[in-house]
Design an enzyme around this catalytic site. Structure first.
Site, PDB file in Angstrom:
ATOM      1  N   ASN A 109       0.822  -1.223   0.000  1.00  0.00           N
ATOM      2  CA  ASN A 109       0.000   0.000   0.000  1.00  0.00           C
ATOM      3  C   ASN A 109       0.851   1.266   0.000  1.00  0.00           C
ATOM      4  OD1 ASN A 109      -1.949  -1.904   0.199  1.00  0.00           O
ATOM      5  ND2 ASN A 109      -2.690  -1.328   2.235  1.00  0.00           N
ATOM      6  N   THR A 154     -13.216  37.556 -33.674  1.00  0.00           N
ATOM      7  CA  THR A 154     -13.990  37.121 -32.506  1.00  0.00           C
ATOM      8  C   THR A 154     -15.230  36.477 -33.103  1.00  0.00           C
ATOM      9  OG1 THR A 154     -15.233  39.180 -32.311  1.00  0.00           O
ATOM     10  CG2 THR A 154     -13.190  39.054 -31.032  1.00  0.00           C
ATOM     11  N   HIS A 155     -15.751  35.464 -32.462  1.00  0.00           N
ATOM     12  CA  HIS A 155     -16.877  34.679 -33.005  1.00  0.00           C
ATOM     13  C   HIS A 155     -16.553  34.141 -34.402  1.00  0.00           C
ATOM     14  CE1 HIS A 155     -19.418  36.583 -29.846  1.00  0.00           C
ATOM     15  NE2 HIS A 155     -18.651  37.632 -30.104  1.00  0.00           N
ATOM     16  N   SER A 276      -4.810  10.372 -48.494  1.00  0.00           N
ATOM     17  CA  SER A 276      -6.070   9.621 -48.467  1.00  0.00           C
ATOM     18  C   SER A 276      -5.886   8.342 -49.270  1.00  0.00           C
ATOM     19  CB  SER A 276      -7.169  10.482 -49.092  1.00  0.00           C
ATOM     20  OG  SER A 276      -8.206   9.669 -49.594  1.00  0.00           O
ATOM     21  N   LYS A 282      -5.366  14.279 -52.138  1.00  0.00           N
ATOM     22  CA  LYS A 282      -5.521  14.822 -50.787  1.00  0.00           C
ATOM     23  C   LYS A 282      -4.221  14.933 -50.001  1.00  0.00           C
ATOM     24  CE  LYS A 282      -8.777  15.395 -48.572  1.00  0.00           C
ATOM     25  NZ  LYS A 282      -9.992  15.807 -48.019  1.00  0.00           N
ATOM     26  N   ASN A 284      -3.825  15.912 -46.026  1.00  0.00           N
ATOM     27  CA  ASN A 284      -4.671  16.244 -44.875  1.00  0.00           C
ATOM     28  C   ASN A 284      -3.856  16.652 -43.642  1.00  0.00           C
ATOM     29  OD1 ASN A 284      -7.076  15.658 -46.251  1.00  0.00           O
ATOM     30  ND2 ASN A 284      -6.844  13.471 -45.829  1.00  0.00           N
ATOM     31  N   GLU A 289      -5.407  17.520 -36.454  1.00  0.00           N
ATOM     32  CA  GLU A 289      -6.687  16.923 -36.064  1.00  0.00           C
ATOM     33  C   GLU A 289      -6.514  15.954 -34.894  1.00  0.00           C
ATOM     34  OE1 GLU A 289      -9.032  15.611 -39.606  1.00  0.00           O
ATOM     35  OE2 GLU A 289      -7.507  16.719 -40.667  1.00  0.00           O
ATOM     36  N   TYR A 316      -6.226   2.000   2.180  1.00  0.00           N
ATOM     37  CA  TYR A 316      -6.162   1.386   0.849  1.00  0.00           C
ATOM     38  C   TYR A 316      -7.400   0.568   0.532  1.00  0.00           C
ATOM     39  CZ  TYR A 316      -4.574  -1.057  -3.264  1.00  0.00           C
ATOM     40  OH  TYR A 316      -4.484  -1.541  -4.548  1.00  0.00           O
ATOM     41  N   GLN A 321      -6.210   0.599  -7.414  1.00  0.00           N
ATOM     42  CA  GLN A 321      -5.382   0.046  -8.488  1.00  0.00           C
ATOM     43  C   GLN A 321      -5.755   0.669  -9.842  1.00  0.00           C
ATOM     44  OE1 GLN A 321      -4.054  -4.105  -8.371  1.00  0.00           O
ATOM     45  NE2 GLN A 321      -5.235  -4.423 -10.236  1.00  0.00           N
ATOM     46  N   LYS A 324      -3.753   4.039 -12.032  1.00  0.00           N
ATOM     47  CA  LYS A 324      -2.528   4.174 -12.829  1.00  0.00           C
ATOM     48  C   LYS A 324      -2.745   4.274 -14.337  1.00  0.00           C
ATOM     49  CE  LYS A 324      -0.732   1.002  -9.963  1.00  0.00           C
ATOM     50  NZ  LYS A 324      -1.629   1.433  -8.901  1.00  0.00           N
TER      51      LYS A 324
END
Ligand code: ARG
Length: 475
Positions: A109, A154-155, A276, A282, A284, A289, A316, A321, A324
């Site tokens: 422990n 902005t936005h 792709s 393509k 990408n 992402e 404990y 357990q 982790k």
């Protein structure tokens, strides 16, 4: 190898062994477990529980074991429940029955939480180092584009002109806060739980502070029950790591957007792009992402851990357990993601013309008109209305604010004059934001110099913390 069994008439059912087994993931703690065992042997020798001769034998066995763990020659097997049982099995195989004396005066422990803290301290410094490398890459790009005019949003709507270096440099500020948080974490959590035993303290080891010091900790826990129950340090760290992930996701989102043909601001190098399987044309931005996507699992790891801790009785419980895997996952995710994102940051090229092209779009100089009037004593609310009226005229005529004639201006409001027109440029708008945090080229130059110096301080901090904890890591 089982560390218990005396009071049982039979071993665990296969399904129970499968359920309780943690060695497949807690083997990551093996080098730290050996380190704690070495410190513990010294403590047991000091109080006479292990003779000096046996201590020499055990120490030699542990040292060989450490080398074999590092080289991969020693590892866990099917019979091991957890890393602690595997290490004891390895030691007994090397030095015989006497190896079993390392279990004196400690429990799994307190052992597991000590191993875990050492692992985390080590990896917090590694992750911090990788964050400084990303900051370095951002700072270089920000410096390259500190004079490049860009529309600020902005936005996601055109708002005011900014410099593109300012846009990039903001990420370094966020990431430096992350390193700062990790520093706070380290300071608060450099406390050894070793010596707590199962829950009540150790009957055979009266000097936990000596072991704590030899491991590199700054302090020793004040309450043995809390010491074996406390997982605040895991929750806090998972938050800190999730916050890094969220910052990376926001970089990822921007780069994905800037890389679209509609924006055309950023071109990622082939080495940091993917293709792709069906569309041959393509290219990408998968790294960006994935940076955005990985933040989900980092947040999930934090949520999972907090949920497991909620309502848990102190001391404990086997639930612990489950502490982790989430943090191993968060650390390992960042250790893979950060170098890829740093590479993407270093190798992306930006198109100045395209970035600057939209700087006046969306009547982004409207605030300049209002500020101009406010500087001449017109109350800002009124100045705002007048500037709004200018925008209305421009909208109707399909022109930009800078394209209004002097007579147009005069018609809207007598205080609008030729001097305003002279100042109504993106360069002028940017130059007027000259406070330390502002977007003017001079301000951004100062900000980048400050970022570089803070990042150098962070690197120095990592280096000195690695030295401080080297006793903990080196046998
Ligand atoms: N594998 C356990 C864990 O990770 C070690 C501690 C087990 N202690 C116990 N009393 N069963 O938490």
């Amino acid at each position: 190898m089982a560390l218990w069994g005396g009071r049982f008439t039979q071993g665990p059912a296969e399904s129970v062994a499968a359920l309780s087994r943690s060695v497949d993931f807690d083997w990551r703690l093996a080098p730290y477990d050996v380190r704690v065992n070495l410190a513990h042997v010294a403590g047991l020798e000091k109080v006479g529980v292990i003779s000096p001769a046996d201590a020499i034998t055990i120490r030699a066995g542990l040292e060989v074991l450490a080398e074999e763990i590092a080289s991969g020659d020693f590892t866990f097997n099917e019979s091991d429940e957890d890393v602690h049982s595997a290490i004891e099995r390895g030691l007994v195989a090397k030095v015989g029955e006497i190896g079993g004396s390392i279990r004196a005066g400690r429990s799994r422990n307190d052992l597991v939480v000590t191993d875990f803290k050492l692992y985390l301290i080590d990896h917090v410094l590694e992750v911090s180092g990788l964050v400084t490398e990303l900051i370095h890459a951002i700072n270089i790009q920000a410096d390259n584009y500190k004079d490049c005019l860009a529309p600020g949003f902005t936005h996601l709507q055109h708002a005011q002109p900014i410099t593109f270096g300012h846009e990039l440099a903001k990420h370094s500020h966020a990431l430096l806060r992350d390193i700062d948080r990790l520093g706070d974490w380290l300071e608060r959590n450099s406390v050894s739980p070793f010596g707590a035993g199962a829950l009540s303290g150790s009957g055979l080891q009266p000097y936990p502070e000596v072991t704590a010091e030899s491991l590199g900790f700054s302090d020793v826990a004040g309450n043995s029950i809390d010491a074996v129950s406390d997982r605040d340090f895991v929750a806090e760290l998972l938050f800190d790591l999730a916050m890094i992930g969220i910052h990376l996701s926001r970089i990822g989102e921007e780069f994905t957007l800037w890389n679209t043909s509609e924006f055309g601001w950023a071109t990622m190098s082939d080495a940091f792009s993917t293709g792709s399987s069906i569309m041959p044309q393509k290219k990408n931005p998968d790294i960006a992402e994935l940076a955005r996507g990985k933040s989900g699992r980092l947040l999930g790891n934090l949520t999972g851990l907090m949920t497991m801790l909620k309502g848990l009785p102190f001391a404990y419980n086997r639930d612990l357990q489950e502490d982790k895997e989430p943090v191993f996952d968060s650390i390992e995710t960042l250790m893979i993601l950060l170098p890829a994102l740093t590479g993407m940051m270093e190798t992306t090229t930006f198109n100045r013309e395209k970035i600057s092209a939209g700087v006046l779009a969306g009547h982004s100089l409207a605030t300049e008109v209002a500020d101009y009037l406010a500087r001449r004593g017109i109350p800002f609310a009124q100045a705002h209305e007048i500037a709004g009226a200018c925008v209305r005229v421009c909208e109707v005529r399909g022109i930009g604010l800078h394209e209004l004639s002097i007579s147009d201006l005069k018609e809207i409001h007598p205080r609008l004059d030729a001097q305003l027109m002279e100042q109504l440029t993106a360069e002028g708008a940017v130059a007027s934001r000259s406070s330390l945090m502002g977007t003017s080229i001079a301000s951004v130059t100062g900000q980048i110099a400050e970022l570089v110096s803070e990042n150098n301080n962070a690197k120095r901090w990592i280096h000195s913390e690695k030295e401080r904890f080297s006793g903990m890591m080196n046998l």
